[in-house]
Write an enzyme that holds these catalytic residues in place. Structure first.
Site, mmCIF file in Angstrom:
data_model
loop_
_atom_site.group_PDB
_atom_site.id
_atom_site.type_symbol
_atom_site.label_atom_id
_atom_site.label_comp_id
_atom_site.label_asym_id
_atom_site.label_seq_id
_atom_site.Cartn_x
_atom_site.Cartn_y
_atom_site.Cartn_z
ATOM 1 N N HIS A 91 -9.020 -1.130 -3.261
ATOM 2 C CA HIS A 91 -8.931 0.004 -2.333
ATOM 3 C C HIS A 91 -7.571 0.681 -2.501
ATOM 4 C CE1 HIS A 91 -10.206 2.135 1.343
ATOM 5 N NE2 HIS A 91 -8.949 2.028 1.760
ATOM 6 N N ASP B 54 -12.295 -0.371 7.503
ATOM 7 C CA ASP B 54 -10.934 -0.204 6.980
ATOM 8 C C ASP B 54 -9.909 -0.220 8.113
ATOM 9 O OD1 ASP B 54 -8.777 0.297 5.409
ATOM 10 O OD2 ASP B 54 -9.329 2.364 4.894
ATOM 11 N N SER C 23 -6.738 -3.809 -0.172
ATOM 12 C CA SER C 23 -6.002 -2.547 -0.204
ATOM 13 C C SER C 23 -4.603 -2.762 -0.761
ATOM 14 C CB SER C 23 -5.897 -1.968 1.211
ATOM 15 O OG SER C 23 -4.937 -0.928 1.216
ATOM 16 N N GLY D 277 -7.139 -3.476 9.889
ATOM 17 C CA GLY D 277 -7.066 -4.626 10.793
ATOM 18 C C GLY D 277 -8.116 -5.693 10.554
ATOM 19 N N MET E 107 -2.073 9.033 0.929
ATOM 20 C CA MET E 107 -1.615 9.669 2.173
ATOM 21 C C MET E 107 -0.658 10.797 1.834
ATOM 22 S SD MET E 107 -0.804 6.267 4.338
ATOM 23 C CE MET E 107 -2.010 4.952 4.517
ATOM 24 N N PHE F 40 -1.207 3.660 8.246
ATOM 25 C CA PHE F 40 -0.351 2.494 7.999
ATOM 26 C C PHE F 40 -1.199 1.235 7.808
ATOM 27 C CE2 PHE F 40 1.767 5.573 10.661
ATOM 28 C CZ PHE F 40 2.957 5.779 9.977
ATOM 29 N N GLY F 41 -0.661 0.319 7.033
ATOM 30 C CA GLY F 41 -1.275 -1.000 6.929
ATOM 31 C C GLY F 41 -0.793 -1.864 8.084
ATOM 32 N N GLY F 42 -1.457 -2.989 8.274
ATOM 33 C CA GLY F 42 -0.986 -3.987 9.230
ATOM 34 C C GLY F 42 -1.112 -3.621 10.695
ATOM 35 N N MET G 30 -12.987 3.913 9.889
ATOM 36 C CA MET G 30 -11.621 3.495 10.241
ATOM 37 C C MET G 30 -11.657 2.644 11.506
ATOM 38 S SD MET G 30 -10.012 4.690 7.749
ATOM 39 C CE MET G 30 -8.531 3.855 8.300
ATOM 40 N N GLY H 63 -5.873 -5.294 3.700
ATOM 41 C CA GLY H 63 -4.558 -5.124 3.100
ATOM 42 C C GLY H 63 -3.641 -6.253 3.492
ATOM 43 N N HIS I 46 -9.400 6.225 -1.204
ATOM 44 C CA HIS I 46 -9.533 6.716 0.167
ATOM 45 C C HIS I 46 -8.501 7.821 0.359
ATOM 46 C CE1 HIS I 46 -8.843 5.592 4.723
ATOM 47 N NE2 HIS I 46 -9.386 6.795 4.571
ATOM 48 N N ASP J 76 -5.194 3.747 -1.166
ATOM 49 C CA ASP J 76 -4.962 4.663 -0.038
ATOM 50 C C ASP J 76 -4.013 5.786 -0.432
ATOM 51 O OD1 ASP J 76 -6.413 3.475 2.179
ATOM 52 O OD2 ASP J 76 -5.033 1.784 1.975
ATOM 53 N N MET K 280 -6.585 10.266 2.417
ATOM 54 C CA MET K 280 -6.140 10.692 3.747
ATOM 55 C C MET K 280 -5.257 11.913 3.550
ATOM 56 S SD MET K 280 -5.433 6.891 5.193
ATOM 57 C CE MET K 280 -5.497 6.206 3.548
HETATM 58 C C1 DX5 Z 1 -4.919 2.598 6.763
HETATM 59 C C2 DX5 Z 1 -5.489 2.431 5.383
HETATM 60 C C3 DX5 Z 1 -5.991 1.057 5.132
HETATM 61 C C4 DX5 Z 1 -4.942 0.007 5.117
HETATM 62 C C5 DX5 Z 1 -5.553 -1.231 5.661
HETATM 63 O O1 DX5 Z 1 -4.647 3.930 6.986
HETATM 64 O O2 DX5 Z 1 -6.572 3.319 5.186
HETATM 65 O O3 DX5 Z 1 -6.767 0.985 3.935
HETATM 66 O O4 DX5 Z 1 -4.409 -0.253 3.835
HETATM 67 O O5 DX5 Z 1 -4.560 -2.157 5.844
HETATM 68 P P1 DX5 Z 1 -4.725 -3.410 6.799
HETATM 69 O O6 DX5 Z 1 -5.870 -4.201 6.280
HETATM 70 O O7 DX5 Z 1 -3.409 -4.073 6.664
HETATM 71 O O8 DX5 Z 1 -4.974 -2.885 8.203
HETATM 72 ZN ZN ZN Z 2 -7.962 2.920 3.414
#
Ligand code: DX5
Ligand code: ZN
Length: 223
Positions: free
Chosen positions: A33, A175, A8, A177, A37, A143-145, A137, A197, A66, A35, A68
């Site tokens: 991937h 998708d 991602s 963590g 938002m 958010f990532g991470g 999900m 990600g 993706h 994202d 959102m």
């Molecule tokens: C979260 C996103 C994910 C995100 C995953 O809302 O949809 O695609 O980038 O990031 P990690 O792998 O860091 O959780």
């Molecule tokens: Zn995503």
């Protein structure tokens, strides 16, 4: 089928996006991937069409988009035009989900449904045969991470069971963590696409991190 890996770019270095896309081109990643938002469906804003187009310009791999966002129907054509190969819309954002899925298919894209961690898997019962992909999900989107939610394993098994007979080729993409500890058990539970990600982009050796996710073998016997 061999599972797929979709890093991602939400966790990429946006000031060096071309460099990071080229790293993905040279890696064993299958998809990129992307994202999107909107600050309404999720409490965060990522990026829009100009960035997706710029990514597409450099990417040698399919873009797995993706969405959102609320009212995704309004923008499907523009995401296709910007370079999407796959488009996933959120179950929770679509009042006429069946119609939205048909529109994605008419555009010639792979059609996916993304589902939040609290939405019952059973709600996919009457759409599962119409789609190519479920983006499950494993964190609350935005958010990532973030930390992986453990009930995902049970939900994957439930979805595999639900898809059996109706759509045995369904891609189940996880998708949020995903890391080097949970990736193998996720595949063993029935997932076949891993989004990552933070795990990939925070690694000292990003190519190696992708290779390790790709090399996992869920069917190999453990002694
Ligand atoms: C979260 C996103 C994910 C995100 C995953 O809302 O949809 O695609 O980038 O990031 P990690 O792998 O860091 O959780
Ligand atoms: Zn995503």
């Amino acid at each position: 089928m061999k599972h797929l890996v979709a890093p991602s770019i939400l966790s990429a270095d946006f000031a060096n996006l071309q460099r990071d896309i080229e790293m993905l081109n040279n890696s064993e990643a299958d998809w990129i991937h992307v994202d999107i938002m909107d600050g309404l469906f999720v409490p965060n804003i990522s990026f829009g069409f100009p960035v997706v187009k710029a990514v597409k310009h450099h990417a040698a791999k399919p873009l797995d988009v993706h969405l959102m966002i609320v009212e995704p129907d309004r923008y499907l054509g523009q995401f296709k035009e910007a370079g999407a190969t796959n488009i996933s819309v959120h179950f929770e954002a679509c009042i006429h989900l069946h119609r939205t899925i048909q529109k994605i298919k008419e555009l010639g894209c792979r059609a996916g449904v993304a589902i939040n961690p609290h939405t019952p898997i059973a709600h996919l019962n009457d759409i599962v045969e119409d789609i190519d992909l479920v983006c499950m999900m494993s964190v609350n989107p935005g958010f990532g991470g973030q930390q992986f939610i453990e009930s995902t394993y049970r939900r994957i098994r439930e979805l595999r069971l639900l898809a059996e007979g109706k759509n045995p080729d369904l891609l189940i993409e996880i998708d949020g963590g995903v890391n080097h500890q949970n990736a193998l058990p996720l595949l063993q539970a029935g997932a076949n696409v891993l989004v990552a990600g933070n795990t990939v982009f925070s690694a000292a050796d990003q190519l190696k991190s992708i290779r390790q996710l790709k090399e996992l073998s869920p069917t190999a016997k453990t002694i």
